[in-house]
Scaffold this active site. Structure first.
Site, PDB file in Angstrom:
ATOM      1  N   HIS A 237       0.851  -1.204   0.000  1.00  0.00           N
ATOM      2  CA  HIS A 237       0.000   0.000   0.000  1.00  0.00           C
ATOM      3  C   HIS A 237       0.881   1.245   0.000  1.00  0.00           C
ATOM      4  CE1 HIS A 237      -2.897   3.032   1.150  1.00  0.00           C
ATOM      5  NE2 HIS A 237      -3.854   2.181   0.798  1.00  0.00           N
TER       6      HIS A 237
ATOM      7  N   GLU B  78      -4.198   2.365  -7.310  1.00  0.00           N
ATOM      8  CA  GLU B  78      -4.550   3.462  -6.414  1.00  0.00           C
ATOM      9  C   GLU B  78      -3.640   4.655  -6.661  1.00  0.00           C
ATOM     10  OE1 GLU B  78      -6.668   1.874  -2.674  1.00  0.00           O
ATOM     11  OE2 GLU B  78      -4.524   1.784  -2.291  1.00  0.00           O
TER      12      GLU B  78
HETATM   13  P1  PGA Z   1      -9.674   5.976   0.482  1.00  0.00           P
HETATM   14  O1  PGA Z   1      -8.466   4.951   0.628  1.00  0.00           O
HETATM   15  O2  PGA Z   1     -10.869   5.193  -0.010  1.00  0.00           O
HETATM   16  O3  PGA Z   1      -9.889   6.528   1.874  1.00  0.00           O
HETATM   17  O4  PGA Z   1      -9.267   7.026  -0.498  1.00  0.00           O
HETATM   18  C1  PGA Z   1      -8.262   3.934  -0.307  1.00  0.00           C
HETATM   19  C2  PGA Z   1      -7.040   3.129   0.061  1.00  0.00           C
HETATM   20  O5  PGA Z   1      -6.023   3.711   0.451  1.00  0.00           O
HETATM   21  O6  PGA Z   1      -7.047   1.891  -0.027  1.00  0.00           O
END
Ligand code: PGA
Length: 260
Positions: A95, A170
């Site tokens: 992540h 992401e």
């Molecule tokens: P968020 O986070 O939905 O709060 O933007 C997504 C993530 O980091 O997995």
């Protein structure tokens, strides 16, 4: 199959609140063709496994991270075997918050994925570009993410991908900012990621989730596209009502797809 993966991050503050959140989320019934998976902090996992049993639910659970060694002098770390032993099916790996705050590198991510797969865990590998790269355009973003994939998946046979590896795209600038990616841009990246990870082998194309400020209002914009297989949800997964609304929106997309 559309997956809504709830990444609770370092939330909620107490075990009591975590229990309540899990109980509320456990009431959500995904439609056929969709599923959810929950990723609580390590410290709550055992209790949530007990709760899952008590509630007679089969909701898949996972950890937000995992280490690559089976056991030994690695202070603070948790092995894939410890997680499977506890009943975890998944681990999130790489992540961007871990890459940022814990200085996790692609080489570390690669070791973690290998160890997790060897232990039988399914992996959600997170990739995504920072704003400075996105500003340079689509090609620059693809180059950045392509390098993360090449290093993160190095030496891992694409045959694992279909069953055990999901990639979460992401973009860093979209996480927790309330500013989600344009769905069309996410689709382009998802297509790119599938092709790049599978190295030309169509049968090995992994599922790709979109993550970054997904909520009940915008989830359908993403999952209406075949190349986006679900979402990794942070903030919106901490409110059971919002998460339920997201599942309702997903159900509408699934129904529409079945009609066509
Ligand atoms: P968020 O986070 O939905 O709060 O933007 C997504 C993530 O980091 O997995």
């Amino acid at each position: 199959m559309i997956l809504l993966a709830a990444n609770w991050k370092e939330n909620p503050k107490s075990e009591k609140a975590a229990d309540q959140l899990f109980k509320d989320v456990a009431k959500i019934i995904p439609p056929k063709g969709a599923m959810m998976a929950i990723f609580p902090p390590f410290i709550y996992l055992e209790k949530i496994v007990e709760l899952r049993k008590k509630l007679k639910k089969k909701i898949p659970l996972g950890a937000q991270d995992v280490f690559w060694e089976e056991d030994g002098p690695f202070t603070g770390e948790v092995s894939p075997e410890m997680l499977t032993g506890l009943g975890m099916q998944y681990a999130i790996i790489g992540h961007s918050e871990r890459r940022k705050w814990l200085k996790e590198t692609d080489a570390m991510v690669n070791k973690k994925i290998k160890a997790a797969l060897a232990a039988g865990l399914k992996v959600i590998l997170c990739v995504g570009e920072p704003m400075a790269v996105r500003k340079k355009g689509e090609a620059a973003a693809m180059k950045f993410v392509g390098a993360q994939l090449a290093k993160g998946l190095k030496g891992i046979a694409p045959k694992h991908f279909k069953k055990s590896v999901t990639i979460a795209y992401e973009p860093i600038w979209a996480i927790g900012t309330g500013r989600a990616s344009q769905a069309v841009d996410a689709v382009l990246m998802a297509e790119f990621i599938k092709a790049k990870a599978a190295r030309g082998n169509k049968a090995s194309r992994p599922a790709v989730l979109y993550g970054g400020s997904v909520n009940a209002k915008n989830i359908a914009d993403f999952v209406q596209y075949k190349s986006i297989d679900g979402a990794l949800v942070g903030g919106a997964s901490l409110k059971a009502r919002e998460f339920k609304k997201m599942m309702t929106a997903v159900a509408a997309v699934v129904r529409a797809a079945q009609k066509n």
